[in-house]
Design a protein around this motif. Structure first.
Motif, PDB file in Angstrom:
ATOM      1  N   TYR A 152       0.608  -1.205  -0.384  1.00 34.75           N
ATOM      2  CA  TYR A 152       0.112   0.439   0.274  1.00 34.75           C
ATOM      3  C   TYR A 152       0.940   1.090   0.110  1.00 34.75           C
ATOM      4  N   ALA A 153       0.346   2.676  -0.071  1.00 31.20           N
ATOM      5  CA  ALA A 153       1.153   3.595  -0.278  1.00 31.20           C
ATOM      6  C   ALA A 153      -0.155   4.627  -0.784  1.00 31.20           C
ATOM      7  N   ALA A 188       0.550   7.560  -6.009  1.00 32.58           N
ATOM      8  CA  ALA A 188       0.375   6.201  -5.429  1.00 32.58           C
ATOM      9  C   ALA A 188       0.595   4.690  -5.984  1.00 32.58           C
ATOM     10  N   ILE A 189      -0.457   4.807  -6.286  1.00 32.88           N
ATOM     11  CA  ILE A 189       0.268   3.425  -7.021  1.00 32.88           C
ATOM     12  C   ILE A 189       1.727   3.008  -7.680  1.00 32.88           C
ATOM     13  N   LYS A 196       7.382  -0.879  -3.840  1.00 26.13           N
ATOM     14  CA  LYS A 196       7.245  -1.164  -2.820  1.00 26.13           C
ATOM     15  C   LYS A 196       7.081  -2.543  -2.605  1.00 26.13           C
ATOM     16  N   ALA A 197       6.466  -3.279  -3.496  1.00 20.23           N
ATOM     17  CA  ALA A 197       6.088  -4.582  -3.921  1.00 20.23           C
ATOM     18  C   ALA A 197       7.139  -5.391  -4.462  1.00 20.23           C
ATOM     19  N   GLU A 239      -3.980  -7.973 -11.140  1.00 19.76           N
ATOM     20  CA  GLU A 239      -5.185  -7.741 -11.560  1.00 19.76           C
ATOM     21  C   GLU A 239      -6.853  -6.707 -10.508  1.00 19.76           C
ATOM     22  N   PHE A 240      -6.159  -6.265  -9.351  1.00 21.30           N
ATOM     23  CA  PHE A 240      -7.365  -5.364  -8.877  1.00 21.30           C
ATOM     24  C   PHE A 240      -7.007  -4.301  -7.979  1.00 21.30           C
ATOM     25  N   PHE A 241      -6.889  -3.405  -8.230  1.00 20.26           N
ATOM     26  CA  PHE A 241      -6.703  -2.423  -6.948  1.00 20.26           C
ATOM     27  C   PHE A 241      -8.044  -1.829  -6.799  1.00 20.26           C
ATOM     28  N   GLU A 242      -6.910  -1.343  -5.472  1.00 23.74           N
ATOM     29  CA  GLU A 242      -8.374  -0.814  -4.666  1.00 23.74           C
ATOM     30  C   GLU A 242      -8.082   0.641  -4.489  1.00 23.74           C
ATOM     31  N   ILE A 243      -8.577   1.298  -4.664  1.00 23.60           N
ATOM     32  CA  ILE A 243      -8.531   3.206  -4.486  1.00 23.60           C
ATOM     33  C   ILE A 243      -9.285   4.502  -3.811  1.00 23.60           C
TER      34      ILE A 243
END
Length: 70
Positions: free
Chosen positions: A23-24, A40-41, A47-48, A56-60
C-alpha cells in the motif's frame, strides 16, 4: 472486508480470499488531487517489486480534506 492477521485467521477458522501485499499514499497540492492515485500506485508497486501487469485489481480510496482558515 475483514482485515485479520494470521492468528485471527486460525482462531476464527477463516479462509483468506485476498492478500494485501502493498500500500502507499501520496500528497500533492489540492489543485492536483486527481494525480495522487497514480503516484501512490507507482510507490506501492515499487515497494512490492511488481509491475502494473502483475496486478489484477486495485483498490483506490481517495479522501479529500477541506480545512477552513480563519
Amino acid at each position: 472486508l475483514l482485515l485479520v492477521n494470521e492468528t485471527g485467521l486460525k482462531e476464527n477458522r477463516l479462509t483468506p480470499q485476498f492478500e494485501i501485499i502493498s500500500y502507499a499514499d501520496a500528497e500533492l497540492l489540492p489543485r492536483d488531487f486527481n494525480k495522487t492515485p497514480a503516484i501512490a500506485i507507482k510507490k506501492a508497486l515499487n515497494k512490492a517489486k511488481l509491475t502494473i501487469q502483475d496486478v489484477e485489481f486495485f483498490e483506490i480510496n481517495e479522501v479529500r480534506k477541506i480545512k477552513k482558515i480563519s
